[in-house]
Design a protein around this motif. Structure first.
Motif, mmCIF file in Angstrom:
data_model
loop_
_atom_site.group_PDB
_atom_site.id
_atom_site.type_symbol
_atom_site.label_atom_id
_atom_site.label_comp_id
_atom_site.label_asym_id
_atom_site.label_seq_id
_atom_site.Cartn_x
_atom_site.Cartn_y
_atom_site.Cartn_z
ATOM 1 N N LEU A 71 -4.463 -7.510 -1.481
ATOM 2 C CA LEU A 71 -3.305 -6.713 -1.064
ATOM 3 C C LEU A 71 -3.131 -5.466 -1.930
ATOM 4 O O LEU A 71 -3.276 -5.521 -3.150
ATOM 5 C CB LEU A 71 -2.020 -7.557 -1.137
ATOM 6 C CG LEU A 71 -2.015 -8.901 -0.408
ATOM 7 C CD1 LEU A 71 -0.610 -9.499 -0.455
ATOM 8 C CD2 LEU A 71 -2.495 -8.751 1.015
ATOM 9 N N GLY A 72 -2.814 -4.354 -1.284
ATOM 10 C CA GLY A 72 -2.528 -3.115 -2.028
ATOM 11 C C GLY A 72 -3.687 -2.146 -2.056
ATOM 12 O O GLY A 72 -3.532 -1.023 -2.520
ATOM 13 N N LEU A 73 -4.865 -2.569 -1.569
ATOM 14 C CA LEU A 73 -6.036 -1.691 -1.659
ATOM 15 C C LEU A 73 -6.160 -0.784 -0.434
ATOM 16 O O LEU A 73 -6.150 0.431 -0.549
ATOM 17 C CB LEU A 73 -7.310 -2.539 -1.798
ATOM 18 C CG LEU A 73 -7.457 -3.332 -3.097
ATOM 19 C CD1 LEU A 73 -8.731 -4.189 -3.027
ATOM 20 C CD2 LEU A 73 -7.541 -2.393 -4.288
ATOM 21 N N PHE A 74 -6.279 -1.404 0.721
ATOM 22 C CA PHE A 74 -6.460 -0.648 1.959
ATOM 23 C C PHE A 74 -5.503 -1.188 3.011
ATOM 24 O O PHE A 74 -5.199 -2.381 3.024
ATOM 25 C CB PHE A 74 -7.900 -0.780 2.463
ATOM 26 C CG PHE A 74 -8.912 -0.251 1.493
ATOM 27 C CD1 PHE A 74 -9.162 1.119 1.402
ATOM 28 C CD2 PHE A 74 -9.600 -1.119 0.648
ATOM 29 C CE1 PHE A 74 -10.090 1.590 0.505
ATOM 30 C CE2 PHE A 74 -10.522 -0.644 -0.260
ATOM 31 C CZ PHE A 74 -10.769 0.716 -0.334
ATOM 32 N N GLU A 75 -5.068 -0.287 3.878
ATOM 33 C CA GLU A 75 -4.052 -0.716 4.833
ATOM 34 C C GLU A 75 -4.586 -1.700 5.870
ATOM 35 O O GLU A 75 -3.870 -2.588 6.309
ATOM 36 C CB GLU A 75 -3.422 0.510 5.496
ATOM 37 C CG GLU A 75 -2.512 1.230 4.516
ATOM 38 C CD GLU A 75 -1.731 2.365 5.129
ATOM 39 O OE1 GLU A 75 -1.867 2.591 6.345
ATOM 40 O OE2 GLU A 75 -0.991 3.006 4.381
ATOM 41 N N ASP A 76 -5.870 -1.557 6.221
ATOM 42 C CA ASP A 76 -6.432 -2.520 7.175
ATOM 43 C C ASP A 76 -7.034 -3.697 6.431
ATOM 44 O O ASP A 76 -8.198 -3.701 6.056
ATOM 45 C CB ASP A 76 -7.488 -1.846 8.059
ATOM 46 C CG ASP A 76 -8.470 -1.041 7.228
ATOM 47 O OD1 ASP A 76 -8.127 -0.691 6.077
ATOM 48 O OD2 ASP A 76 -9.587 -0.785 7.706
ATOM 49 N N ALA A 77 -6.202 -4.693 6.188
ATOM 50 C CA ALA A 77 -6.598 -5.768 5.274
ATOM 51 C C ALA A 77 -7.511 -6.805 5.917
ATOM 52 O O ALA A 77 -8.215 -7.513 5.215
ATOM 53 C CB ALA A 77 -5.356 -6.446 4.711
ATOM 54 N N GLU A 91 -0.186 3.284 -8.709
ATOM 55 C CA GLU A 91 -1.145 2.974 -9.776
ATOM 56 C C GLU A 91 -2.389 2.273 -9.261
ATOM 57 O O GLU A 91 -3.242 1.871 -10.049
ATOM 58 C CB GLU A 91 -0.468 2.114 -10.842
ATOM 59 C CG GLU A 91 0.560 2.906 -11.637
ATOM 60 C CD GLU A 91 0.861 2.251 -12.966
ATOM 61 O OE1 GLU A 91 -0.084 1.750 -13.610
ATOM 62 O OE2 GLU A 91 2.038 2.238 -13.341
ATOM 63 N N GLY A 92 -2.484 2.086 -7.962
ATOM 64 C CA GLY A 92 -3.679 1.445 -7.408
ATOM 65 C C GLY A 92 -3.821 -0.005 -7.816
ATOM 66 O O GLY A 92 -4.929 -0.517 -7.954
ATOM 67 N N LEU A 93 -2.696 -0.692 -8.033
ATOM 68 C CA LEU A 93 -2.768 -2.126 -8.367
ATOM 69 C C LEU A 93 -3.085 -2.901 -7.102
ATOM 70 O O LEU A 93 -2.923 -2.392 -5.996
ATOM 71 C CB LEU A 93 -1.421 -2.582 -8.923
ATOM 72 C CG LEU A 93 -1.028 -1.965 -10.266
ATOM 73 C CD1 LEU A 93 0.444 -2.195 -10.534
ATOM 74 C CD2 LEU A 93 -1.865 -2.571 -11.383
ATOM 75 N N PHE A 94 -3.552 -4.112 -7.283
ATOM 76 C CA PHE A 94 -3.747 -4.966 -6.111
ATOM 77 C C PHE A 94 -3.537 -6.417 -6.497
ATOM 78 O O PHE A 94 -3.549 -6.761 -7.680
ATOM 79 C CB PHE A 94 -5.124 -4.752 -5.473
ATOM 80 C CG PHE A 94 -6.272 -5.196 -6.317
ATOM 81 C CD1 PHE A 94 -6.911 -4.308 -7.168
ATOM 82 C CD2 PHE A 94 -6.741 -6.512 -6.251
ATOM 83 C CE1 PHE A 94 -7.986 -4.716 -7.935
ATOM 84 C CE2 PHE A 94 -7.813 -6.914 -7.011
ATOM 85 C CZ PHE A 94 -8.435 -6.015 -7.862
ATOM 86 N N ALA A 95 -3.331 -7.219 -5.480
ATOM 87 C CA ALA A 95 -3.114 -8.650 -5.736
ATOM 88 C C ALA A 95 -3.992 -9.441 -4.794
ATOM 89 O O ALA A 95 -4.077 -9.128 -3.599
ATOM 90 C CB ALA A 95 -1.647 -8.996 -5.507
ATOM 91 N N THR A 96 -4.652 -10.453 -5.366
ATOM 92 C CA THR A 96 -5.361 -11.394 -4.492
ATOM 93 C C THR A 96 -4.384 -12.553 -4.248
ATOM 94 O O THR A 96 -3.752 -13.009 -5.201
ATOM 95 C CB THR A 96 -6.640 -11.916 -5.140
ATOM 96 O OG1 THR A 96 -6.303 -12.654 -6.310
ATOM 97 C CG2 THR A 96 -7.569 -10.775 -5.546
ATOM 98 N N VAL A 97 -4.257 -12.962 -3.017
ATOM 99 C CA VAL A 97 -3.262 -14.001 -2.701
ATOM 100 C C VAL A 97 -3.847 -15.008 -1.709
ATOM 101 O O VAL A 97 -4.586 -14.635 -0.786
ATOM 102 C CB VAL A 97 -1.986 -13.379 -2.072
ATOM 103 C CG1 VAL A 97 -0.890 -14.439 -1.933
ATOM 104 C CG2 VAL A 97 -1.478 -12.209 -2.894
ATOM 105 N N PHE A 98 -3.535 -16.253 -1.946
ATOM 106 C CA PHE A 98 -3.860 -17.313 -0.965
ATOM 107 C C PHE A 98 -2.542 -17.938 -0.542
ATOM 108 O O PHE A 98 -1.725 -18.323 -1.381
ATOM 109 C CB PHE A 98 -4.794 -18.363 -1.587
ATOM 110 C CG PHE A 98 -5.236 -19.417 -0.626
ATOM 111 C CD1 PHE A 98 -6.427 -19.283 0.073
ATOM 112 C CD2 PHE A 98 -4.445 -20.557 -0.393
ATOM 113 C CE1 PHE A 98 -6.839 -20.261 0.975
ATOM 114 C CE2 PHE A 98 -4.853 -21.529 0.503
ATOM 115 C CZ PHE A 98 -6.052 -21.382 1.193
ATOM 116 N N CYS A 116 0.829 -1.204 0.000
ATOM 117 C CA CYS A 116 0.000 0.000 0.000
ATOM 118 C C CYS A 116 0.865 1.257 0.000
ATOM 119 O O CYS A 116 0.505 2.277 -0.587
ATOM 120 C CB CYS A 116 -0.903 0.021 1.237
ATOM 121 S SG CYS A 116 -2.356 -1.007 1.048
ATOM 122 N N ALA A 117 2.027 1.175 0.672
ATOM 123 C CA ALA A 117 2.881 2.348 0.778
ATOM 124 C C ALA A 117 3.543 2.716 -0.551
ATOM 125 O O ALA A 117 3.975 3.848 -0.736
ATOM 126 C CB ALA A 117 3.946 2.091 1.848
#
Lengths: 97, 530
Positions: free
Chosen positions: B435-441, B389-396, B384-385
């Motif tokens: 991940l990457g969207l909001f700090e409180d995940a 570009e506001g990218l994000f990743a979904t991760v398991f 997030c820091a």
């Protein structure tokens, strides 16, 4: 994908129609960039959205940040809701079911 | 550049040829006409001349025959002035003696002094024998009164004589009046008539043609030439917009000019467009190549990790547009093995770099020994820091104790895995934020235990969201059914699963190229079927 825009005072409502995927997400991005500066709240109507991909999710989050939280996702269908739930966004976004 | 066969030259040449031809034909016809008019005029003037002379002869003829008296002199004077008035070379009066074959000249007068002297010497009161009568003389003897025309050629030059009969009251042919024009004079008159007729015609023809030529040049040739120049210029350098061609009238030429202008604008736009497209495509290709290199470096297309108590198999199928799917599997320590499956939103270099960052961070943190959820939460804070570009990743992420089969997992917005217990079924993990969207995940650790021969299937949405020609998704149901239908009676069940899933998705897409890439990872615990 089509987007119909309606202005109600300082609130903008976007009626989105079709697939919000990698190919169509840039259209939504353009629409968000062109919002009038005085806009203080944004409603995205998802009634007609059949599918949303990660690119679409990214635009929703971008809009959420741009509006400083004043974004309402209205009437998302089951498929869209699944995606929002899966990515954890349902906890963050104002969703009108 | 003027073409070899310029229309301008051609039309000018045609105009000149038409001008010359019409001048020649009208000249010839005018000349013929002038000839007849001149003859006619000669005849008419001879007619009136002979009338006057006959009148004179009526008064003086008998006297004249007798001697050179006053009557003779006044006849001479009269004839002299007739000569002058009618522009005659000479006038003579003679009688015919057909028995003796003699022309008996009574009087002959010329206006010109020298000729008059000669005439007087040669003809006046002289008898000149002849061999035969002229046609005119014969006609008079036969009784004609009309003036006859003869051309005589003598030592004095070519002349035209017009003869007229003079008869007495009984109608007998008394004498013949011979009026002679010089051929030169008749020609001069003819030329005068010719010029008088032809000049106005020719002048108006030339003026008309020149005006027409001027107009044709102004209205057709020059505009066409300008268009032609403009086209040539444009053909040489199509990047420059051609100058506007001026067309003076609203006519077909202007239509051509307007259409041409529109066409060049279109062509310029197309060329421009193609250049932009080519540049964009090149840029895009370069980006994609870089992104692909990053992805290939970070995520091998196939890998397997086999331990005493577990088997891991994974593969990716990169699509044409490089996505951000990634997986990871590694042995953390002698008892624990980690598996990671992730999907970065977006394509291209930035997505590839984001993916590399996310993958590296997660592995680092897991190796450091913290739990899957903690690893994801920390990685999220760091991502997030540095995510303009506001990218994000979904991760398991999952970590399994290979001895006990205890599996600790955490989900950051990723597709729910399928677990193989007694049957295949979807795991229902908590939905932490991507991940990457909001700090409180809000990501939690969850637990499950895998018995020997049980396993877990991780995948990306490239599998469930693969689309066929009818715009149908492969979907979670079909995916589960596909997996259920696989026979795992082998030493390498994880290979059967990952290949089977890949083949099923490809078959479902048919000729439709998968738009998204996909990744599949299977972890099986302690599987010994044999």
């Amino acid at each position: 994908m089509n987007i119909k825009k309606e202005k109600k005072g300082n609130c903008i409502e976007l009626y989105i129609n079709g697939w919000l995927d990698t190919l169509s997400a840039p259209t939504l991005a353009t629409e968000l960039n062109e919002l009038p500066s005085e806009t203080d709240s944004l409603v995205m109507d998802f009634t007609e959205v059949e599918y949303i991909s990660s690119a679409g999710v990214r635009q929703i989050v971008a809009a959420h940040k741009q509006m400083k939280g004043n974004l309402v996702i209205r009437h998302p269908g089951a498929e869209v809701m699944d995606v929002l739930k899966m990515s954890g966004l349902d906890k963050k976004l104002n969703i009108e079911e | 550049m003027t073409p070899k066969n310029s229309i301008n030259k051609w039309i000018t040449r045609c105009f000149l040829i038409i001008l010359v031809l019409s001048a020649i034909t009208s000249g010839i016809s005018n000349l013929i006409m002038a000839h007849f008019v001149a003859m006619e005029e000669s005849m008419e003037s001879a007619q009136s001349c002979s009338m006057i002379l006959k009148d004179y002869l009526g008064q003086f003829y008998s006297d004249v025959l007798i001697s050179r008296n006053e009557s003779f002199q006044s006849l001479r004077n009269g004839m002299c002035s007739i000569c002058r008035d009618f522009s005659l070379e000479y006038v003579a009066v003679y009688s015919l003696d057909t028995k003796e074959k003699i022309r008996r000249y009574v009087i002959s007068v010329a206006d010109d002094k020298n000729l008059d002297d000669i005439m007087r010497k040669e003809f006046s009161q002289n008898e000149i024998p002849y061999d035969r009568l002229t046609v005119g003389e014969e006609a008079f003897i036969m009784g004609t009164d009309d003036i006859q025309r003869d051309i005589i050629i003598s030592e004095y030059g070519k002349g035209i004589t017009l003869i007229s009969p003079y008869r007495n009251s009984d109608g007998d042919l008394v004498a013949i009046i011979d009026m002679c024009y010089s051929a030169k004079k008749e020609n001069q008159r003819m030329i005068a008539i010719f010029l008088a007729n032809i000049l106005p015609f020719t002048v108006s023809l030339i003026v008309g043609m020149l005006v027409l030529l001027f107009l044709v040049r102004r209205r057709i040739i020059i505009p066409i030439r300008n268009i032609s120049y403009s086209i040539q210029k444009f053909a040489r350098d199509s990047s420059k917009k051609p100058e506007r061609v001026n067309t003076p009238y609203e006519d077909e030429i202007r239509d051509i000019a307007t259409s041409y202008e529109k066409m060049t604008e279109d062509i310029s736009a197309y060329i421009n467009n193609i250049e932009v497209l080519t540049r964009d495509k090149l840029e895009n290709d370069v980006q994609m190549n870089v992104a692909r290199s990053i992805q290939n470096g970070m995520v091998p297309e196939q890998s397997s990790l086999i331990g005493d108590d577990f088997r891991i198999g994974a593969l990716t199928c990169p699509a044409k547009a490089v996505g951000g799917d990634f997986y990871d599997c590694f042995i953390r320590n002698e008892n624990n093995v980690c598996i990671v499956m992730g999907d970065v939103s977006g394509k291209g270099i930035s997505a590839a770099i984001f993916m590399a960052m996310a993958k590296t961070m997660i592995r680092e943190k897991l190796i450091a020994g913290i739990s899957p959820a903690a690893a994801l939460i920390q990685a999220n804070e760091e991502l997030c820091a540095q995510n303009p570009e506001g990218l994000f990743a979904t991760v398991f992420v999952a970590e399994m104790n290979t001895k006990t089969g205890a599996l600790c997992y955490a989900n950051a917005g990723h597709n729910p895995p399928i677990i193989l217990k007694e049957n295949f079924q979807y795991l229902k993990p908590g939905s932490g934020m991507a991940l990457g969207l909001f700090e409180d995940a809000d990501i939690l650790d969850e637990y499950i235990t895998l018995q020997p021969s049980e396993g877990i299937i991780l995948y990306t949405d490239g599998v469930t969201e693969a689309v066929n020609l009818h715009r149908e998704f492969f979907g979670t149901e079909r995916f589960l059914e596909t997996v259920k239908g696989m026979k795992l009676d082998s030493n390498e069940p994880e290979q059967i699963l990952i290949r089977g899933i890949r083949d099923a998705v490809k078959q479902f897409c048919e000729s439709c190229e998968p738009f998204d890439d996909m990744a599949v990872l299977v972890l099986m615990r302690n599987c010994r079927f044999t």
